[in-house]
Design an enzyme around this catalytic site. Structure first.
Site, PDB file in Angstrom:
ATOM      1  N   ARG A 183       0.796  -1.182  -0.084  1.00  0.00           N
ATOM      2  CA  ARG A 183       0.110   0.074  -0.121  1.00  0.00           C
ATOM      3  C   ARG A 183       0.832   1.294  -0.247  1.00  0.00           C
ATOM      4  NH1 ARG A 183      -2.043  -3.700  -1.189  1.00  0.00           N
ATOM      5  NH2 ARG A 183      -4.029  -4.734  -0.521  1.00  0.00           N
ATOM      6  N   SER A 233     -10.881  -2.187   3.137  1.00  0.00           N
ATOM      7  CA  SER A 233     -10.306  -2.554   4.341  1.00  0.00           C
ATOM      8  C   SER A 233      -9.795  -1.015   4.909  1.00  0.00           C
ATOM      9  CB  SER A 233      -8.973  -3.320   4.233  1.00  0.00           C
ATOM     10  OG  SER A 233      -9.245  -4.399   3.881  1.00  0.00           O
ATOM     11  N   GLU A 303      -5.661   2.829   6.177  1.00  0.00           N
ATOM     12  CA  GLU A 303      -5.342   2.433   4.834  1.00  0.00           C
ATOM     13  C   GLU A 303      -5.983   3.811   3.913  1.00  0.00           C
ATOM     14  OE1 GLU A 303      -5.736  -1.215   3.072  1.00  0.00           O
ATOM     15  OE2 GLU A 303      -6.207  -0.462   1.054  1.00  0.00           O
TER      16      GLU A 303
HETATM   17  C1  LIG Z   1     -15.360  -2.866  -1.534  1.00  0.00           C
HETATM   18  C2  LIG Z   1     -13.886  -2.081  -1.899  1.00  0.00           C
HETATM   19  C3  LIG Z   1     -13.036  -3.267  -1.658  1.00  0.00           C
HETATM   20  C4  LIG Z   1     -11.581  -2.883  -1.847  1.00  0.00           C
HETATM   21  N1  LIG Z   1     -10.840  -4.051  -2.095  1.00  0.00           N
HETATM   22  C5  LIG Z   1      -9.583  -3.594  -2.308  1.00  0.00           C
HETATM   23  C6  LIG Z   1      -8.540  -4.532  -2.351  1.00  0.00           C
HETATM   24  O1  LIG Z   1      -8.690  -5.804  -2.410  1.00  0.00           O
HETATM   25  N2  LIG Z   1      -7.171  -4.436  -2.415  1.00  0.00           N
HETATM   26  C7  LIG Z   1      -6.946  -3.092  -2.432  1.00  0.00           C
HETATM   27  O2  LIG Z   1      -5.493  -2.836  -2.796  1.00  0.00           O
HETATM   28  N3  LIG Z   1      -7.758  -1.969  -2.209  1.00  0.00           N
HETATM   29  C8  LIG Z   1      -8.980  -2.431  -2.084  1.00  0.00           C
HETATM   30  N4  LIG Z   1      -9.908  -1.139  -1.941  1.00  0.00           N
HETATM   31  C9  LIG Z   1      -9.431   0.183  -1.723  1.00  0.00           C
HETATM   32  C10 LIG Z   1      -9.395   0.722  -3.218  1.00  0.00           C
HETATM   33  O3  LIG Z   1     -10.260   0.241  -4.110  1.00  0.00           O
HETATM   34  C11 LIG Z   1      -7.904   0.963  -3.838  1.00  0.00           C
HETATM   35  O4  LIG Z   1      -7.091   1.631  -2.859  1.00  0.00           O
HETATM   36  C12 LIG Z   1      -7.768   1.433  -5.303  1.00  0.00           C
HETATM   37  O5  LIG Z   1      -6.682   1.254  -5.673  1.00  0.00           O
HETATM   38  C13 LIG Z   1      -8.017   3.063  -5.059  1.00  0.00           C
HETATM   39  O6  LIG Z   1      -8.163   3.690  -6.307  1.00  0.00           O
HETATM   40  P1  LIG Z   1      -9.032   4.697  -6.827  1.00  0.00           P
HETATM   41  O7  LIG Z   1      -8.852   5.244  -8.037  1.00  0.00           O
HETATM   42  O8  LIG Z   1     -10.434   4.632  -6.143  1.00  0.00           O
HETATM   43  O9  LIG Z   1      -8.128   6.136  -5.884  1.00  0.00           O
HETATM   44  P2  LIG Z   1      -8.718   7.104  -5.166  1.00  0.00           P
HETATM   45  O10 LIG Z   1      -9.413   6.810  -3.870  1.00  0.00           O
HETATM   46  O11 LIG Z   1      -9.438   8.306  -6.047  1.00  0.00           O
HETATM   47  O12 LIG Z   1      -7.321   7.817  -4.697  1.00  0.00           O
HETATM   48  C14 LIG Z   1      -6.421   7.005  -3.837  1.00  0.00           C
HETATM   49  C15 LIG Z   1      -5.075   8.184  -3.525  1.00  0.00           C
HETATM   50  O13 LIG Z   1      -4.530   8.009  -4.935  1.00  0.00           O
HETATM   51  C16 LIG Z   1      -4.117   9.385  -5.367  1.00  0.00           C
HETATM   52  N5  LIG Z   1      -4.511   9.061  -6.945  1.00  0.00           N
HETATM   53  C17 LIG Z   1      -5.480   8.780  -7.563  1.00  0.00           C
HETATM   54  N6  LIG Z   1      -5.576   8.835  -8.994  1.00  0.00           N
HETATM   55  C18 LIG Z   1      -4.108   9.484  -9.108  1.00  0.00           C
HETATM   56  C19 LIG Z   1      -3.327   9.821 -10.226  1.00  0.00           C
HETATM   57  N7  LIG Z   1      -3.651   9.578 -11.406  1.00  0.00           N
HETATM   58  N8  LIG Z   1      -2.198  10.456  -9.963  1.00  0.00           N
HETATM   59  C20 LIG Z   1      -1.628  10.420  -8.695  1.00  0.00           C
HETATM   60  N9  LIG Z   1      -2.537  10.284  -7.574  1.00  0.00           N
HETATM   61  C21 LIG Z   1      -3.594   9.932  -7.797  1.00  0.00           C
HETATM   62  C22 LIG Z   1      -5.298   9.988  -4.622  1.00  0.00           C
HETATM   63  O14 LIG Z   1      -4.964  11.511  -4.572  1.00  0.00           O
HETATM   64  C23 LIG Z   1      -5.432   9.355  -3.434  1.00  0.00           C
HETATM   65  O15 LIG Z   1      -4.340   9.785  -2.672  1.00  0.00           O
HETATM   66  C24 LIG Z   1     -11.295  -1.535  -1.950  1.00  0.00           C
HETATM   67  C25 LIG Z   1     -12.112  -0.609  -1.854  1.00  0.00           C
HETATM   68  C26 LIG Z   1     -13.670  -0.799  -1.453  1.00  0.00           C
HETATM   69  C27 LIG Z   1     -14.463   0.138  -1.563  1.00  0.00           C
END
Ligand SMILES: Cc1cc2nc3c(=O)[nH]c(=O)nc-3n(C[C@H](O)[C@H](O)[C@H](O)COP(=O)(O)OP(=O)(O)OC[C@H]3O[C@@H](n4cnc5c(N)ncnc54)[C@H](O)[C@@H]3O)c2cc1C
Length: 309
Positions: A183, A233, A303
């Site tokens: 992470r 999580s 996280e």
């Molecule tokens: C039901 C559920 C299940 C999940 N299961 C998992 C799992 O199994 N494993 C896991 O690892 N995670 C899981 N997650 C968490 C999440 O989906 C991941 O962390 C995912 O990678 C976040 O991506 P996002 O595009 O939604 O990022 P966001 O939530 O929009 O952003 C997360 C971070 O990344 C930064 N960011 C986003 N895009 C960019 C970019 N283009 N350039 C620079 N910075 C950027 C943002 O500023 C922020 O700091 C889960 C979430 C949910 C709701």
């Protein structure tokens, strides 16, 4: 747009000229763009198409002293109930190009992991099965080194193309340079914005790939409270423990503040059971951290990323 003096209230016009009015929203509730379904209004919510537009947005923000935040699918963030006094730069609408060339996938930052994994399946490519149920974008997944069921972004990513907000250069970072750990990535420490990423996969059997994806997704449905809004999580896995097990052992399942609750199904998830606010969720997080430390002497670190107003 060099050397222009722009007042904050004039930003709207500049953004509209740059991106088109359809890609500029003002006072946009972040609850509409986060899987937790909380968060107040952002001054601006922009949906650029490419790195050049992002560079110009950032240039303008810097000149006017307005802060900005990169946004993927909002599946790992908590925005303040009061909103965000700045510019949200969201990739998920327009930075969604996805190209498959033999065993290589090149994806824009806004491509969802579900679509990326489906493309791999269609191309009979193995390596991204773990990603099919993670509700994030490629950009967010690179930042977080997203992973599940033993798979992680770092196992399959070859390069990420990033915009360096400091040097104003586009750079291509190799797998090692991304410093992907649990992470964690270099993107969190540097002023980098992910524009696209390139993944190298292996040829595999389509039925096997599909079966693995189905298996992972049914395990998710069985174990995780997917019927409620959450960010997955809530806490990172502390070394040598599982956050969910620790929380459950402390008797915190079902602990709630208004509509924010430690899931009864999986204690590692704080969920929004209806109309929770970010404040409610943060109170639950704080209580869980305090109790787990008091009882188990283990420090839990969120996280989910908390975005200040
Ligand atoms: C039901 C559920 C299940 C999940 N299961 C998992 C799992 O199994 N494993 C896991 O690892 N995670 C899981 N997650 C968490 C999440 O989906 C991941 O962390 C995912 O990678 C976040 O991506 P996002 O595009 O939604 O990022 P966001 O939530 O929009 O952003 C997360 C971070 O990344 C930064 N960011 C986003 N895009 C960019 C970019 N283009 N350039 C620079 N910075 C950027 C943002 O500023 C922020 O700091 C889960 C979430 C949910 C709701």
């Amino acid at each position: 747009m060099d050397n222009i003096k722009v007042e904050i209230k004039e930003l709207k016009k500049y953004f509209e000229d740059l991106l088109g009015p359809e890609n500029v929203k003002t006072n946009e509730p972040m609850s509409k763009h986060t899987t937790f379904k909380t968060g107040g209004p952002a001054w601006y919510y922009l949906t650029p198409e490419n790195g050049e537009q992002i560079a110009k947005i950032i240039d303008l923000c810097n000149k006017t002293g307005v802060k900005y935040h990169m946004h993927g699918n909002g599946s790992n963030v908590l925005f303040d109930d009061e909103g965000y006094d700045g510019v949200i730069i969201a990739t998920c609408d327009n930075m969604t190009e996805l190209i498959r060339d033999n065993n290589v996938l090149v994806a824009g930052a806004g491509v969802t992991l579900a679509r990326l994994a489906k493309e791999a399946l269609d191309g009979e490519l193995t390596g991204l099965e773990f990603a099919s149920g993670i509700p994030g974008t490629v950009g967010g997944a690179v930042v977080m080194n997203a992973g599940a069921y033993g798979g992680e972004i770092r196992h399959v990513i070859v390069t990420a193309t990033v915009y360096d907000c400091e040097s104003k250069e586009v750079k291509i970072l190799g797998n090692k340079e991304l410093c992907l750990e649990y992470r964690k990535s270099i993107i969190m420490e540097k002023p980098y914005i992910v524009l696209e990423a390139c993944f190298e996969l292996c040829h595999g059997d389509k039925e096997d790939i599909k079966e693995t994806m189905n298996d992972y997704n049914s395990r998710r449905r069985e174990k995780q409270p997917l019927n409620y809004a959450s960010a997955g999580s809530t806490f990172k896995r502390p070394e040598g423990y599982f956050a969910g097990a620790l929380i459950e052992e402390c008797g915190l399942k079902g602990y709630r503040v208004n509509d924010a609750m430690v899931s009864e199904k999986h204690a590692g998830f704080v969920v929004n059971t209806g109309n929770a606010t970010t404040k409610d969720i943060l109170e639950v997080i704080k209580h869980v951290q305090e109790m787990v430390y008091e009882i188990k002497k283990v420090k839990l670190e969120p996280e989910v990323r908390i975005i200040k107003k």
